[in-house]
Write a protein that holds these residues in place. Structure first.
Motif, PDB file in Angstrom:
ATOM      1  N   ALA A 192      48.111  34.677  49.175  1.00 46.34           N
ATOM      2  CA  ALA A 192      47.111  35.683  49.531  1.00 46.34           C
ATOM      3  C   ALA A 192      47.687  36.710  50.569  1.00 46.34           C
ATOM      4  O   ALA A 192      47.529  37.805  50.170  1.00 46.34           O
ATOM      5  CB  ALA A 192      45.732  35.044  50.141  1.00 46.34           C
TER       6      ALA A 192
ATOM      7  N   ASP B  33      50.121  38.703  48.660  1.00 49.54           N
ATOM      8  CA  ASP B  33      49.385  39.576  47.807  1.00 49.54           C
ATOM      9  C   ASP B  33      49.012  40.969  48.412  1.00 49.54           C
ATOM     10  O   ASP B  33      49.191  41.782  48.019  1.00 49.54           O
ATOM     11  CB  ASP B  33      48.254  38.813  47.252  1.00 49.54           C
ATOM     12  CG  ASP B  33      47.882  39.424  45.685  1.00 49.54           C
ATOM     13  OD1 ASP B  33      48.842  39.678  44.934  1.00 49.54           O
ATOM     14  OD2 ASP B  33      46.804  40.049  45.774  1.00 49.54           O
TER      15      ASP B  33
ATOM     16  N   TRP C 127      41.519  30.988  45.573  1.00 48.45           N
ATOM     17  CA  TRP C 127      41.726  32.329  45.259  1.00 48.45           C
ATOM     18  C   TRP C 127      40.375  32.916  44.794  1.00 48.45           C
ATOM     19  O   TRP C 127      40.350  34.218  44.932  1.00 48.45           O
ATOM     20  CB  TRP C 127      42.788  32.604  44.291  1.00 48.45           C
ATOM     21  CG  TRP C 127      43.980  32.528  44.983  1.00 48.45           C
ATOM     22  CD1 TRP C 127      44.403  32.502  46.413  1.00 48.45           C
ATOM     23  CD2 TRP C 127      45.385  32.192  44.648  1.00 48.45           C
ATOM     24  NE1 TRP C 127      45.935  32.624  46.631  1.00 48.45           N
ATOM     25  CE2 TRP C 127      46.631  32.297  45.578  1.00 48.45           C
ATOM     26  CE3 TRP C 127      45.686  32.216  42.822  1.00 48.45           C
ATOM     27  CZ2 TRP C 127      47.767  32.116  45.178  1.00 48.45           C
ATOM     28  CZ3 TRP C 127      47.260  31.927  42.743  1.00 48.45           C
ATOM     29  CH2 TRP C 127      48.293  32.060  43.733  1.00 48.45           C
ATOM     30  N   THR C 128      39.363  32.152  44.355  1.00 45.37           N
ATOM     31  CA  THR C 128      38.446  33.164  43.695  1.00 45.37           C
ATOM     32  C   THR C 128      37.093  32.503  44.091  1.00 45.37           C
ATOM     33  O   THR C 128      35.899  32.944  43.731  1.00 45.37           O
ATOM     34  CB  THR C 128      38.273  32.723  42.079  1.00 45.37           C
ATOM     35  OG1 THR C 128      38.471  31.416  41.912  1.00 45.37           O
ATOM     36  CG2 THR C 128      39.756  33.403  41.462  1.00 45.37           C
TER      37      THR C 128
ATOM     38  N   LYS D 174      41.010  36.391  50.796  1.00 40.96           N
ATOM     39  CA  LYS D 174      41.439  36.240  49.332  1.00 40.96           C
ATOM     40  C   LYS D 174      42.423  37.346  49.104  1.00 40.96           C
ATOM     41  O   LYS D 174      42.477  38.217  49.710  1.00 40.96           O
ATOM     42  CB  LYS D 174      40.339  36.010  48.290  1.00 40.96           C
ATOM     43  CG  LYS D 174      39.304  34.802  48.772  1.00 40.96           C
ATOM     44  CD  LYS D 174      38.201  34.538  47.776  1.00 40.96           C
ATOM     45  CE  LYS D 174      37.562  33.311  48.108  1.00 40.96           C
ATOM     46  NZ  LYS D 174      37.267  32.879  49.330  1.00 40.96           N
ATOM     47  N   PRO D 175      43.007  36.880  47.839  1.00 42.62           N
ATOM     48  CA  PRO D 175      44.041  38.048  47.253  1.00 42.62           C
ATOM     49  C   PRO D 175      43.202  39.349  46.963  1.00 42.62           C
ATOM     50  O   PRO D 175      41.971  39.075  46.877  1.00 42.62           O
ATOM     51  CB  PRO D 175      44.541  37.322  46.020  1.00 42.62           C
ATOM     52  CG  PRO D 175      44.474  35.778  46.144  1.00 42.62           C
ATOM     53  CD  PRO D 175      43.277  35.723  47.285  1.00 42.62           C
TER      54      PRO D 175
ATOM     55  N   ASN E  26      42.712  41.133  44.104  1.00 41.32           N
ATOM     56  CA  ASN E  26      41.902  41.040  42.885  1.00 41.32           C
ATOM     57  C   ASN E  26      41.000  42.134  42.761  1.00 41.32           C
ATOM     58  O   ASN E  26      39.791  42.153  42.536  1.00 41.32           O
ATOM     59  CB  ASN E  26      40.738  39.683  43.074  1.00 41.32           C
ATOM     60  CG  ASN E  26      40.218  39.166  41.891  1.00 41.32           C
ATOM     61  OD1 ASN E  26      40.538  39.465  40.720  1.00 41.32           O
ATOM     62  ND2 ASN E  26      38.998  38.775  41.929  1.00 41.32           N
TER      63      ASN E  26
ATOM     64  N   ASN F 256      43.893  38.598  40.610  1.00 38.37           N
ATOM     65  CA  ASN F 256      44.431  37.528  41.247  1.00 38.37           C
ATOM     66  C   ASN F 256      45.882  37.074  41.257  1.00 38.37           C
ATOM     67  O   ASN F 256      46.115  37.590  39.760  1.00 38.37           O
ATOM     68  CB  ASN F 256      43.512  36.260  41.247  1.00 38.37           C
ATOM     69  CG  ASN F 256      42.315  36.427  42.102  1.00 38.37           C
ATOM     70  OD1 ASN F 256      42.506  36.472  43.258  1.00 38.37           O
ATOM     71  ND2 ASN F 256      41.125  36.133  41.550  1.00 38.37           N
TER      72      ASN F 256
END
Length: 374
Positions: free
Chosen positions: A107, A110, A158-159, A180-181, A183, A189
Motif C-alpha cells: 500500500a 502504491d 487491500w479491499t 489502502k492502495p 484503487n 489495487n
C-alpha cells in the motif's frame, strides 16, 4: 486456437536483472549488471521503448550462477521512484513473508509510485532458501495451498476493513489497513501475478490472481494452459490475464540470432545448469500429474532458467514480431522478455520489433473485421 482476448494489444515486460549472472547460465558475454545504477537507467530505457511492466526477481542467497542478489520489494520501489509510467512487479515468497506485512508495504509503495506497484506470488522451488533461514520446507501442493491463502489475505486487506481470515497457514483477526492502495479506475489495487505449471498453480490463478505467469511454452503448450486456467476462472465468475516468458534474440538476420542461441548453449555453465536442473525437476515431478514447472525441460531449455528458449522468439525483427502476435492470437496478454545484453537489446526491440508487432496486430484486426462484415 484460442481467439478470446482481454486486451486489444499485447503488453511487454522485462526481467529486472537484480541478481548477478544475467538471464542465461552461460559463460557467454552478457552486457548487463545487477547493480542499481545500471537497473535505474534500464528501467527508464524500457518505459521509453514500449515496456509497461518490469519483474524483479527473488533469490535470497547465492544459487546456480546468481552470486549476488538485491531484495525484490525494496529494489522494485527504487525503480518505481526512478520512473514515471513503468509498473514494477516484486516477486515474493509466502513462507518468508507475512501477508499483512506485505500488504502494508504494498500500500505504501502504491501511494509513493502513483499506483504502479504489483506483486508476483512465487510458491518456491529452492529448498535451501527456506531451510537455511530456519523456515519449514513444505511439499509442492502444500506450498500452493499456502500461496492460495496468501493471495486471499492480500486481496482482503487491500479491499476490506475489519478483515478476519481463518486458514491453515494464516490467521488474521479484525485487521484494517489504512491507507489502502489508491484503487482508482485508472490504477486499480496492486495487480496480483502468480506462476507455475502445475494443476495447483492453475487452480490458484483461476480462483485468486489477476495474472497467470507461464514459463516458456510453444503454441500448443500455452494454449493448453490458457484453456485450463480460463475454465477454472469462469467457474468462479472471474477473468485472468496471461503472461508468457520468452528469451528474446532479435538480430538483423535469422542466422545471426540462431548463432547467438547456439553460442549460449555451447558455453553453458554445465555444473550450474545441472545443479539447477536437479533442484527444480524434483519439484516439477513431485506433482501427481507431472505438470509442475520444469518437469519436461531439457538441458538446453534450462540454460535459460525459465524455459525462455521454448517460446522461440528468436530471429529477425519480422520473425519475432510475427510470432509474438501469433501468441497474442492464442490469448497471451503479456510477453515477459529476457535479453542477453539488456540495455542495447531493449532499445533494439523498441525500435525494430515493437512497431512491427503493432502493425501486424492492426492488420489482423482489420482482416477479422472484414471477415465478420462479409
Amino acid at each position: 486456437m484460442s481467439t478470446e482476448k482481454i486486451a486489444d494489444a499485447v503488453k511487454f515486460a522485462y526481467w529486472v536483472p537484480n541478481v548477478s549472472g544475467g538471464l542465461v547460465t552461460s559463460d557467454i558475454e552478457q552486457r548487463t549488471s545487477w547493480e542499481f545504477e545500471y537497473n535505474k537507467k534500464l528501467a527508464q530505457t524500457a518505459e521509453n521503448n514500449g515496456f509497461e511492466y518490469a519483474l524483479s526477481q527473488v533469490r535470497y542467497e547465492a544459487s546456480y550462477g546468481a552470486e549476488y542478489q538485491h531484495e525484490s520489494t525494496s529494489f522494485s520501489l527504487a525503480l518505481l521512484l526512478a520512473t514515471e509510467r513503468l509498473k514494477v512487479i516484486a516477486a515474493v515468497h509466502p513462507g518468508l513473508w507475512q501477508p499483512g506485512v506485505l500488504a502494508k508495504l504494498g500500500a505504501t509503495a502504491d501511494h509513493l509510485s502513483g499506483g504502479r506497484f504489483a506483486v508476483n506470488v512465487v510458491s518456491g522451488w529452492f529448498k535451501d532458501e527456506f531451510t537455511h533461514l530456519g523456515e519449514p520446507w513444505l511439499e509442492h501442493d502444500e506450498r500452493y495451498r499456502r500461496s492460495a491463502e496468501f493471495l486471499q489475505v492480500l486481496r482482503k486487506i487491500w479491499t476490506e476493513d475489519d478483515v478476519d481470515f481463518r486458514g491453515d497457514f494464516y490467521r488474521i483477526h479484525d485487521f484494517t489497513l489504512k491507507p489502502k492502495p489508491l484503487n482508482t479506475p485508472e490504477r486499480p489495487n496492486p495487480e496480483l501475478f502468480q506462476g507455475g505449471n502445475s494443476t495447483a498453480a492453475r487452480q490458484n490463478a483461476g480462483r485468486y490472481s489477476d495474472w497467470y505467469f507461464s514459463n516458456g511454452k510453444d503454441f500448443d503448450g500455452i494454449t493448453e494452459q490458457i484453456d485450463d486456467v480460463r475454465e477454472v476462472a469462469r467457474a468462479h465468475d472471474r477473468e485472468v490475464k496471461f503472461g508468457l516468458n520468452g528469451f528474446i534474440i532479435a538480430r538483423d538476420s535469422e542466422k545471426e540470432a540462431r548463432d547467438v542461441l547456439r553460442e549460449i548453449v555451447e558455453k553453458a555453465n554445465r555444473p550450474a545448469v545441472e545443479g539447477f536442473r536437479g533442484a527444480v525437476q524434483q519439484a516439477g515431478n513431485s506433482t501427481g500429474d507431472k505438470k509442475g514447472m520444469w518437469a519436461d525441460s531439457s538441458f538446453e531449455d534450462l540454460v535459460q532458467y525459465n524455459d525462455g528458449f521454448k517460446t522461440q522468439l528468436i530471429g529477425t525483427p519480422e520473425q519475432v514480431a510475427e510470432r509474438i502476435v501469433d501468441y497474442r492470437d492464442r490469448g497471451v496478454d503479456l510477453i515477459l522478455g529476457g535479453f542477453l545484453h539488456f540495455q542495447e537489446e531493449i532499445e533494439y526491440f523498441g525500435e525494430r520489433v515493437l512497431p512491427l508487432v503493432r502493425e501486424i496486430e492492426a492488420a489482423r484486426s482489420t482482416d477479422r473485421e472484414r471477415v465478420g462484415a462479409a
